[in-house]
Scaffold this active site. Structure first.
Site, short mmCIF file in Angstrom:
data_model
loop_
_atom_site.label_atom_id
_atom_site.label_comp_id
_atom_site.label_asym_id
_atom_site.label_seq_id
_atom_site.Cartn_x
_atom_site.Cartn_y
_atom_site.Cartn_z
N HIS A 401 24.45 15.70 12.41
CA HIS A 401 25.57 17.10 11.71
C HIS A 401 25.63 17.30 10.33
CE1 HIS A 401 29.00 14.55 14.61
NE2 HIS A 401 28.12 13.68 14.14
N LYS A 593 39.58 22.31 3.82
CA LYS A 593 37.98 21.87 4.57
C LYS A 593 37.77 21.40 3.64
CE LYS A 593 36.20 25.87 5.24
NZ LYS A 593 36.35 25.22 7.19
N ARG A 594 36.79 20.28 3.44
CA ARG A 594 36.55 19.99 2.11
C ARG A 594 36.02 20.39 1.74
NH1 ARG A 594 35.69 13.79 1.82
NH2 ARG A 594 34.94 14.29 -0.34
N LYS A 599 30.54 25.76 1.38
CA LYS A 599 31.88 25.92 1.83
C LYS A 599 32.02 27.67 1.32
CE LYS A 599 32.90 21.52 3.65
NZ LYS A 599 32.91 21.52 5.76
N THR A 701 34.65 22.84 12.67
CA THR A 701 35.55 23.08 13.84
C THR A 701 37.30 23.17 14.07
OG1 THR A 701 35.97 20.52 12.67
CG2 THR A 701 34.70 20.81 14.76
N LYS A 705 40.15 24.92 16.30
CA LYS A 705 41.18 24.95 15.93
C LYS A 705 42.37 26.73 15.72
CE LYS A 705 40.30 20.46 14.86
NZ LYS A 705 40.03 19.73 13.37
C1 26V Z 1 27.73 14.28 3.42
C2 26V Z 1 27.52 14.37 2.03
C3 26V Z 1 26.94 12.64 1.58
C4 26V Z 1 26.26 13.09 -0.02
C5 26V Z 1 26.60 14.45 -0.58
C6 26V Z 1 26.72 15.87 0.43
C7 26V Z 1 27.70 15.50 1.44
C8 26V Z 1 28.00 16.52 2.32
C9 26V Z 1 28.16 16.20 3.05
C10 26V Z 1 28.42 14.98 4.32
C11 26V Z 1 28.55 15.49 5.49
C12 26V Z 1 27.27 15.24 6.78
C13 26V Z 1 27.98 14.79 7.86
C14 26V Z 1 29.36 15.92 8.34
O1 26V Z 1 30.75 15.72 8.36
N1 26V Z 1 28.97 16.84 8.91
C15 26V Z 1 29.59 17.49 9.68
O2 26V Z 1 30.31 17.23 10.49
C16 26V Z 1 30.97 18.24 11.46
C17 26V Z 1 31.42 17.60 13.62
O3 26V Z 1 30.12 17.83 13.56
C18 26V Z 1 30.74 19.71 11.29
O4 26V Z 1 31.80 20.66 12.43
C19 26V Z 1 30.24 19.80 10.20
O5 26V Z 1 30.02 21.60 10.45
C20 26V Z 1 29.41 18.87 8.93
O6 26V Z 1 29.99 19.52 8.55
#
Ligand code: 26V
Length: 863
Positions: A401, A593-594, A599, A701, A705
């Site tokens: 992801h 979003k986060r 982003k 996602t 929506k």
């Molecule tokens: C994790 C971390 C951990 C360390 C610090 C920075 C950081 C940034 C992002 C994440 C999340 C990684 C996994 C995630 O949530 N990915 C998201 O997954 C969604 C579903 O597939 C996708 O639509 C998003 O684009 C994607 O960012």
């Protein structure tokens, strides 16, 4: 309604092939049609009248909740409504589980550390076709359904996109009748609740089940015991063979809580099984007897700590040990559960295990399930290594992801040594066989390639690369949008892709149209019912029919009336949450979003500053009135992200109270963005901001929506945006910025953000503004960290490079908004062409390309 507009519609469909300048990859074609139900079984089969339902609610108020109609609080009314719905749900749950056990066909187990379920009441009522009747029943009791359903806390057991995707997938699995279980963690506290104090984010604990959760059922009969810590001993078996015996230091109890997930029209019920950690009685008892009451309490507290809290996404060291324990804990419980169910039918003969089970790994968080299944089969069930490895390889599939290096999980070897000593040995063995087998055969003598592909990263602190373990083991590895899957294959794992080109595939994400259209946008759902019939929530492609009316003025008016009503509802919510007055007739421009630099919420902020400057410089200027709406949580340790939240609030405060600009722009930051707030925000958006640096947002996602709900995308050619505009037409959205290729080229040429600062006076002026005390009276420089990161910090996400193009995209959006008919046309086409982005299509892609499972008709009448 006039229908003579096929010429224009043809123009729009032709645009599917418009070249976007980005590297697009065609997604896998859905091989099998998404299954729809016979329209004869149109409703959910629940025939109870409003009058009867009213009686059931009152009955539950008396007998389940123990109160009376006079005394009941809103919470009690909500609980009584849930008890009423549960009567239907549990009956169907039993029938689904009975049927699945009878058929014994392959089932998918979706392992995810996060399930961002949000609220369930309205969704379940809609899926059971009970919404209108319960609304009327409550009205007859003098209660408003919205107020009652507002009592439900969000189940915020996820960080963002990844967790919400898991929730949409469970909904689709239930709707499409696939034998399936979602496995996760029963966190006591979900993602923190965000408060905004003096413009800054403050984190507060989220206790979603403080007063109990009426949807969940505890299943003590399925408790699991999970060993942890300790050491490994090598023993000689009576036959002379050597075997490994793990002597764990502790055993933790996993208590399952089941949450039934209702498919559309109640077709089948999939269970979300969440594990709660507890101390085992035996251990407590021993310590207690030895006089160690305090020690026993400590042991209890540390066992319970495992499922206490969901960690926010950040790269801090804090809590690493506990995080790994969480992951192992829920994987170990889930695998034991799967084995127990399998052994009930197959008596420890593992010949058919892979034919009956597939485990989908939602990112790397559950990857420790791989060595755990090897251990269970080899050490505990006596299966040979080679047979076990073959089973395990067939059973696992992995979804990636993110490409962000800091988000790719690695665990220090010393942590594994302490927590999972036997698993570490198994990982070493897998690695040894891989490097000296396939890698050596393909690249003989190439130690550099071995080092690159190894599961172990060498260095001062040796680490385990969980993604490598996942790729080496899994039968399939997928990305979540076409462009992302291409980058996973070509940039992230190029050598693995050379070894196993067919292992890599794409499954573009999707979202459930039940929650994200039917339940949250009743006005638009009603229009779709009229135009496309009532099957569209099952077959979202049917919505395309609405594009036939895109040029019909009467229809445009109705569509825009629905939008206006949604905007009025959001304006009320904004007033309630922030005390800010916004004009529902202004253009609602939304980014929710986060918060993360990639982003680029700060790009949005720079544009707002640019617009504000224009208005101040030219008091006669009349622009399209605009309301900029933000919602975002920042990881608690991510200080720049928190500064960006502060900056949005500080700038908003100044703009919203500046009478010189006569309310032409407003800036709103909605606190505590979460699923239930998204359900009010998304249907009300005119513009959907999807402005990540190309190549960084795996899919997104919310973009899907928003489009479904008739917003136009203002975005980059990134993630699923590319596929969205492929469907809806690039001319119906506002695309800007560098493409993935251009980002790569610029970075390799050497990007210097100062060049953009020095050559664009508007950009320079807004950045310099951040250094003053204009937005933070008496506190100059309180916003300067943003400017610093964009200049001295090198602007890693190319905000300045995309600024000019972003301004132009906004100008195009305003031009179109002035022509409300043209806007309505584009909005209708966006909504009508999102069929591809139903999570039913994603699930069908997984079924066809990854899981190889069959859908099952539920046997009814089982008691
Ligand atoms: C994790 C971390 C951990 C360390 C610090 C920075 C950081 C940034 C992002 C994440 C999340 C990684 C996994 C995630 O949530 N990915 C998201 O997954 C969604 C579903 O597939 C996708 O639509 C998003 O684009 C994607 O960012």
């Amino acid at each position: 309604m006039a229908t003579n507009n096929s010429a224009k519609f043809r123009k729009h469909t032709a645009s599917k092939n418009v070249s976007t300048g980005a590297n697009t990859v065609k997604t896998a074609v859905v091989k099998e049609e998404v299954k729809t139900q016979d329209s004869a079984s149109f409703a959910s089969g629940i025939t109870m009248s409003v009058e009867e339902l009213k009686d059931r609610i009152v009955h539950h108020l008396h007998t389940s909740i123990g109160t009376s109609t006079q005394k009941a609080s809103k919470l009690a009314w909500w609980q009584a409504v849930v008890a009423t719905i549960n009567e239907f749900i549990f009956e169907r749950l039993t029938q689904t589980q009975y049927t699945n056990a009878q058929k014994d066909s392959r089932a998918v187990h979706y392992l995810s550390a996060e399930f961002l379920m949000g609220r369930l009441t309205v969704n379940n009522l809609c899926n059971l076709d009970l919404y209108e009747r319960i609304k009327d029943a409550l009205a007859a009791l003098g209660k408003d359904i919205n107020e009652i359903c507002d009592e439900e806390p969000d189940m915020a057991l996820g960080n963002g996109g990844l967790g919400r995707l898991a929730a949409c997938f469970i909904d689709s699995l239930a709707t499409l009748n696939y034998p399936s279980v979602g496995y996760g963690i029963h966190y006591e506290n979900g993602l923190f609740r965000q408060e905004i104090r003096e413009g800054r984010q403050v984190e507060r604990p989220d206790s979603w089940r403080e007063y109990g959760c009426p949807w969940e059922v505890c299943r003590p009969e399925s408790v699991q015991n999970v060993p942890i810590g300790g050491y490994v001993e090598e023993q000689q078996a009576p036959d002379g063979a050597m075997r490994k015996v793990w002597h764990p230091a502790h055993v933790i109890k996993g208590v399952p809580w089941d949450i039934p997930v209702v498919g559309f029209r109640g077709s089948s019920i999939t269970v979300l099984r969440l594990w709660e950690s507890r101390a085992t009685e035996s251990f407590n008892w021993d310590v207690f007897n030895a006089g160690g009451y305090v020690d026993a309490q400590e042991e209890k507290a540390s066992a319970e700590a495992i499922s206490k809290v969901l960690y926010p996404n950040d790269s801090t060291e804090a809590g690493k040990m506990l995080r790994l324990t969480q992951q192992y804990f829920f994987c170990a419980c889930s695998l034991r559960d799967i084995l127990r169910r399998y052994n009930r039918a197959h008596h420890h003969d593992y010949g058919k295990f892979a034919a009956k089970n597939i485990v989908q790994l939602n990112d790397t968080h559950p990857v420790v399930a791989i060595p755990e299944l090897m251990r269970l089969l080899v050490d505990e069930e006596g299966v040979s290594w080679d047979v076990a490895w073959s089973i395990v390889q067939q059973c696992f599939a992995y979804t990636n992801h993110t490409l962000l290096p800091e988000a790719l999980e690695k665990w220090p070897v010393y942590l594994f040594e302490r927590l999972l000593p036997r698993h570490l040995e198994i990982i070493y063995e897998i690695n040894y066989r891989f490097l000296n087998g396939e890698v050596e055969a393909r690249w003989p003598g190439r130690d550099d390639i071995k080092a690159k592909l190894s599961i172990i990263e060498e260095g001062p602190c040796r680490q385990i690369r969980m993604a490598h373990l996942a790729v080496i083991t899994s039968s399939r590895v997928n990305g979540v949008a076409a462009i992302h899957s291409k980058l996973v294959k070509e940039n992230l794992f190029p050598e693995f892709a050379q070894l196993w080109p067919n292992k890599f595939c794409n499954v573009t994400n999707g979202v459930t149209p039940r929650r994200w259209l039917l339940a949250c946008n009743k006005g638009l759902a009603e229009l779709y019912n009229e135009v496309s019939g009532k099957d569209w929530p099952l077959k979202l492609e049917l919505c395309r029919k609405m594009a036939d009316y895109a040029d019909d003025e009467a229809f445009q008016k109705r569509f825009m009336q629905v939008k206006l009503a949604n905007k009025e509802a959001l304006a009320t919510k904004i007033k309630q949450l922030t005390s800010i007055d916004v004009n529902p007739r202004s253009m609602f421009d939304v980014q929710v979003k986060r918060l993360h630099e990639y982003k680029r919420q700060h790009l949005n902020l720079l544009y707002i500053l640019y617009l504000y400057r224009q208005l101040l410089a030219n008091p006669q200027l009349k622009i399209v009135p605009q309301t900029f709406i933000f919602g975002a949580k920042a990881a608690p340790a991510y200080s720049l992200a928190k500064d960006i939240i502060y900056a949005i609030n500080a700038v908003g405060e100044r703009i919203n109270n500046d009478h010189r600009i006569a309310n032409q722009i407003k800036v709103v930051f909605l606190p505590n963005y979460r699923v239930s707030l998204a359900e009010v925000i998304i249907p009300a958006a005119d513009i959907s901001e999807q402005i990540s640096t190309a190549g960084y947002e795996a899919s997104g996602t919310s973009n899907m929506k928003f489009s479904m709900n008739g917003a136009l995308t203002l975005g980059t050619m990134d993630g699923a945006n590319i596929e969205i505009v492929e469907e809806a037409g690039v001319e119906n959205n506002f695309i800007f910025g560098l493409s993935v290729q251009e980002v790569q080229d610029l970075k390799s040429r050497g990007y210097n953000s100062w060049d953009y600062y020095n050559s664009n006076p508007d950009l320079k002026a807004v950045l310099d503004w951040l250094d003053t005390d204009y937005f933070t009276p008496n506190n100059p420089g309180a916003l300067s960290s943003i400017k610093r990161s964009l200049l001295d910090g090198g602007d890693p996400f190319l905000v300045l490079a995309d600024f000019a193009s972003y301004v132009q995209a906004h100008e195009r959006a305003q031009e179109l908004y002035k022509d409300q008919k043209a806007w309505a046309r584009a909005a209708i086409i966006n909504s009508a062409t999102m069929g591809k982005f139903s999570s039913d299509r994603s699930i069908q892609d997984y079924v066809n390309n990854v899981w190889n499972i069959k859908s099952i008709d539920v046997i009814t009448g089982v008691k």
